[in-house]
Design a protein around this motif. Structure first.
Motif, PDB file in Angstrom:
ATOM      1  N   CYS A 246     -10.503  30.821   2.936  1.00 14.34           N
ATOM      2  CA  CYS A 246      -9.680  30.551   1.754  1.00 14.34           C
ATOM      3  C   CYS A 246     -10.173  29.288   1.049  1.00 14.34           C
ATOM      4  N   SER A 247     -10.278  29.366  -0.265  1.00 10.54           N
ATOM      5  CA  SER A 247     -10.734  28.218  -1.057  1.00 10.54           C
ATOM      6  C   SER A 247      -9.675  27.722  -2.028  1.00 10.54           C
ATOM      7  N   ALA A 248      -8.476  28.335  -2.038  1.00  6.97           N
ATOM      8  CA  ALA A 248      -7.402  27.933  -2.948  1.00  6.97           C
ATOM      9  C   ALA A 248      -6.173  27.557  -2.127  1.00  6.97           C
ATOM     10  N   TYR A 249      -5.619  26.390  -2.415  1.00  6.65           N
ATOM     11  CA  TYR A 249      -4.484  25.877  -1.645  1.00  6.65           C
ATOM     12  C   TYR A 249      -3.480  25.217  -2.583  1.00  6.65           C
ATOM     13  N   GLU A 250      -2.268  25.100  -2.080  1.00  8.85           N
ATOM     14  CA  GLU A 250      -1.277  24.232  -2.682  1.00  8.85           C
ATOM     15  C   GLU A 250      -1.118  23.021  -1.779  1.00  8.85           C
ATOM     16  N   MET A 251      -1.338  21.857  -2.333  1.00 10.75           N
ATOM     17  CA  MET A 251      -1.199  20.617  -1.581  1.00 10.75           C
ATOM     18  C   MET A 251       0.216  20.080  -1.802  1.00 10.75           C
ATOM     19  N   ILE A 252       0.984  19.985  -0.736  1.00 13.84           N
ATOM     20  CA  ILE A 252       2.367  19.527  -0.798  1.00 13.84           C
ATOM     21  C   ILE A 252       2.365  18.029  -0.527  1.00 13.84           C
ATOM     22  N   VAL A 253       2.734  17.260  -1.529  1.00 12.67           N
ATOM     23  CA  VAL A 253       2.611  15.807  -1.488  1.00 12.67           C
ATOM     24  C   VAL A 253       4.007  15.196  -1.440  1.00 12.67           C
ATOM     25  N   GLN A 254       4.202  14.283  -0.488  1.00  8.14           N
ATOM     26  CA  GLN A 254       5.475  13.567  -0.372  1.00  8.14           C
ATOM     27  C   GLN A 254       5.242  12.116  -0.775  1.00  8.14           C
ATOM     28  N   TYR A 255       5.661  11.774  -2.002  1.00 12.14           N
ATOM     29  CA  TYR A 255       5.482  10.420  -2.507  1.00 12.14           C
ATOM     30  C   TYR A 255       6.601   9.508  -2.000  1.00 12.14           C
ATOM     31  N   PRO A 256       6.304   8.217  -1.832  1.00 11.70           N
ATOM     32  CA  PRO A 256       7.360   7.279  -1.438  1.00 11.70           C
ATOM     33  C   PRO A 256       8.448   7.198  -2.510  1.00 11.70           C
TER      34      PRO A 256
ATOM     35  N   ILE B 185       0.845  -1.190   0.000  1.00  5.96           N
ATOM     36  CA  ILE B 185       0.000   0.000   0.000  1.00  5.96           C
ATOM     37  C   ILE B 185       0.885   1.245   0.000  1.00  5.96           C
ATOM     38  N   GLN B 186       0.468   2.269  -0.708  1.00  7.69           N
ATOM     39  CA  GLN B 186       1.234   3.505  -0.797  1.00  7.69           C
ATOM     40  C   GLN B 186       0.883   4.427   0.368  1.00  7.69           C
ATOM     41  N   ASN B 187       1.893   4.930   1.072  1.00  7.15           N
ATOM     42  CA  ASN B 187       1.697   5.892   2.158  1.00  7.15           C
ATOM     43  C   ASN B 187       2.156   7.262   1.648  1.00  7.15           C
ATOM     44  N   ILE B 188       1.203   8.133   1.329  1.00  8.92           N
ATOM     45  CA  ILE B 188       1.484   9.418   0.695  1.00  8.92           C
ATOM     46  C   ILE B 188       1.127  10.533   1.677  1.00  8.92           C
ATOM     47  N   LYS B 189       2.134  11.207   2.177  1.00  9.70           N
ATOM     48  CA  LYS B 189       1.934  12.276   3.147  1.00  9.70           C
ATOM     49  C   LYS B 189       1.561  13.568   2.434  1.00  9.70           C
ATOM     50  N   ILE B 190       0.645  14.346   3.034  1.00  8.43           N
ATOM     51  CA  ILE B 190       0.224  15.606   2.431  1.00  8.43           C
ATOM     52  C   ILE B 190       0.219  16.718   3.476  1.00  8.43           C
ATOM     53  N   GLN B 191       0.485  17.936   2.992  1.00  6.61           N
ATOM     54  CA  GLN B 191       0.363  19.162   3.771  1.00  6.61           C
ATOM     55  C   GLN B 191      -0.341  20.200   2.900  1.00  6.61           C
ATOM     56  N   PHE B 192      -0.786  21.279   3.528  1.00 10.42           N
ATOM     57  CA  PHE B 192      -1.533  22.295   2.799  1.00 10.42           C
ATOM     58  C   PHE B 192      -0.921  23.672   3.022  1.00 10.42           C
ATOM     59  N   LYS B 193      -1.001  24.488   1.980  1.00  8.46           N
ATOM     60  CA  LYS B 193      -0.489  25.855   2.021  1.00  8.46           C
ATOM     61  C   LYS B 193      -1.544  26.777   1.400  1.00  8.46           C
ATOM     62  N   PRO B 194      -2.125  27.705   2.161  1.00 11.99           N
ATOM     63  CA  PRO B 194      -3.144  28.596   1.594  1.00 11.99           C
ATOM     64  C   PRO B 194      -2.535  29.561   0.586  1.00 11.99           C
ATOM     65  N   LEU B 195      -3.270  29.844  -0.473  1.00 13.81           N
ATOM     66  CA  LEU B 195      -2.825  30.790  -1.489  1.00 13.81           C
ATOM     67  C   LEU B 195      -3.419  32.180  -1.300  1.00 13.81           C
ATOM     68  N   ILE B 196      -4.422  32.304  -0.434  1.00 13.64           N
ATOM     69  CA  ILE B 196      -5.062  33.593  -0.183  1.00 13.64           C
ATOM     70  C   ILE B 196      -5.159  33.789   1.321  1.00 13.64           C
ATOM     71  N   ASN B 197      -4.835  34.968   1.787  1.00 14.43           N
ATOM     72  CA  ASN B 197      -4.880  35.279   3.208  1.00 14.43           C
ATOM     73  C   ASN B 197      -6.309  35.612   3.603  1.00 14.43           C
TER      74      ASN B 197
END
Length: 393
Positions: free
Chosen positions: A156-166, A140-152
């Motif tokens: 906020c409805s727009a984000y950058e999702m930072i994905v760490q793939y194995p 099974i793939q374990n994919i970690k994610i974090q979020f970064k808002p694009l609007i202060n």
């Protein structure tokens, strides 16, 4: 001879001294400059949208509220977090981290089977065991994610999702936005309004008017690294026209400098660079600030949707739609169970059935008096008897 050498030495020394004096005079006098006065109030230009500067974006492990629930796309289901007590459904020897992982369920075999491709747990899940077959991932793939808002903004409805793939060292950035429980990958953020002189000439204000910076479009939220677009198309909307501005990837460092173009009457400004999806995009070459690749079209703008704060617009069909507000593994497993219990109907025959008359009786009558054909039929019957006994090899 000695006098000539002495004269040349004195001349060389004089030139060197005068050159060094000139270089010293080129050094600016630091006493002429002072630190900016912190007591001076910075006045914000009215109408500008407060967008986060790329260096000041805040990365958070918490999943924004708008991403809660179960999301369905044309080829997958996704959960951006799981709120159950996972330690109760995995083996006691498995230690789960507090990081957030994405949960991806692929619709394979034309949607007739759901593959649990990515989860926070592993295949030692005790309550919801995994299917072991030739179609699923071995691990099974374990994919970690974090979020970064694009609007202060608190909404906020727009984000950058930072994905760490194995097995991939560098994180992958996926821009996403959520509008009315729909997730989009093709969207733009408002950066500024119309020029003040043109804005004053408009009686009815249109929230679409102004500069809309496109955000890096990716091929999807995938189990593997997605493909990021090499070009972005931003828009500038006036009272009667739409201007499309192309941005392309560049190796230049990010700058908050503005670039300009004109329609002959008004001068419009847009960001020179766009920092999105882990790349820098530019609309001009080198140090230039004049945009030359502008395409003009008439209004209206079609096939778009705008968020409530009127600072994000998304284009085209949504990538995913929220189908449940709760994000629990139990609810997702119900979807998997129902989907994998279905049986695909038999395929239609390639040719329509037909009523054929082979005239078998007539063929038998014709073969009765033919010794050659009768010998062939005898060998066929003998071979069939051996085939039944397994002696035909």
């Amino acid at each position: 001879m000695k006098k000539s050498l002495s004269f040349i030495s004195i001349l060389f020394f004089s030139l060197t001294f005068s050159y060094s004096q000139k270089k010293l005079s080129d050094i600016p006098d630091t006493s002429k400059y002072s630190e900016p006065d912190s007591s001076v109030e910075v006045i914000q230009v009215p109408g500008e949208v407060e967008v986060q500067i790329p260096d000041e974006l805040i990365i958070t492990d918490e999943v924004p509220i708008c991403f809660n629930g179960i999301w369905e796309g044309s080829d997958r289901y996704i959960m951006f977090q799981e709120k159950s007590d996972l330690q109760q459904i995995v083996s006691p020897d498995i230690q789960l981290s507090h990081d957030n992982y994405i949960w991806i369920y692929l619709k394979i075999f034309y949607g007739w089977y759901l593959d649990r491709a990515a989860e926070k747990t592993n295949r030692k899940n005790t309550e919801y065991p995994y299917d072991i077959n030739d179609t699923v991932f071995r691990d099974i793939q374990n994919i970690k994610i974090q979020f970064k808002p694009l609007i202060n903004s608190p909404r906020c409805s727009a984000y950058e999702m930072i994905v760490q793939y194995p097995r991939i060292k560098e994180p992958v950035v996926i821009p996403v936005c959520v509008i009315e429980n729909k997730l989009y990958l093709n969207f733009a953020i408002k950066t500024n309004e119309l020029p003040e002189d043109e804005n004053n000439d408009i009686q009815e204000k249109n929230p679409l008017n102004g500069s809309w910076s496109s955000v890096g479009k990716v091929s999807g939220i995938l189990v593997s690294k997605p493909i990021v677009s090499d070009n972005l198309i931003s828009t500038y909307i006036t009272k009667d026209s739409i201007y499309y501005i192309r941005y392309w990837k560049t190796n230049m460092p990010y700058s908050s400098e503005m670039a300009f173009f004109s329609d002959g009457k008004y001068k419009y400004e847009v960001p020179k660079h766009i920092n999105s999806a882990g790349n820098i995009y530019t609309c001009v070459t080198g140090r230039s600030v004049t945009i030359r690749n502008v395409e003009r079209k008439n209004l209206p703008l079609t096939d778009y949707i705008m968020n409530d704060e009127q600072n994000v617009i998304a284009f085209g069909e949504p990538y995913m739609i929220k189908i449940q507000e709760t994000c629990s593994l139990q609810n997702m497993m119900e979807i998997v169970k129902v989907s994998n219990a279905r049986k695909a109907p038999p395929e239609d025959p390639p040719f329509p059935p037909a009523e054929l008359d082979w005239h078998l009786e007539d063929i038998k009558n014709l073969e009765m008096g033919n010794q050659i054909i009768q010998a062939v039929r005898k060998r066929q019957r003998e071979f069939y008897e051996k085939y039944k006994l397994g002696l035909h090899y």
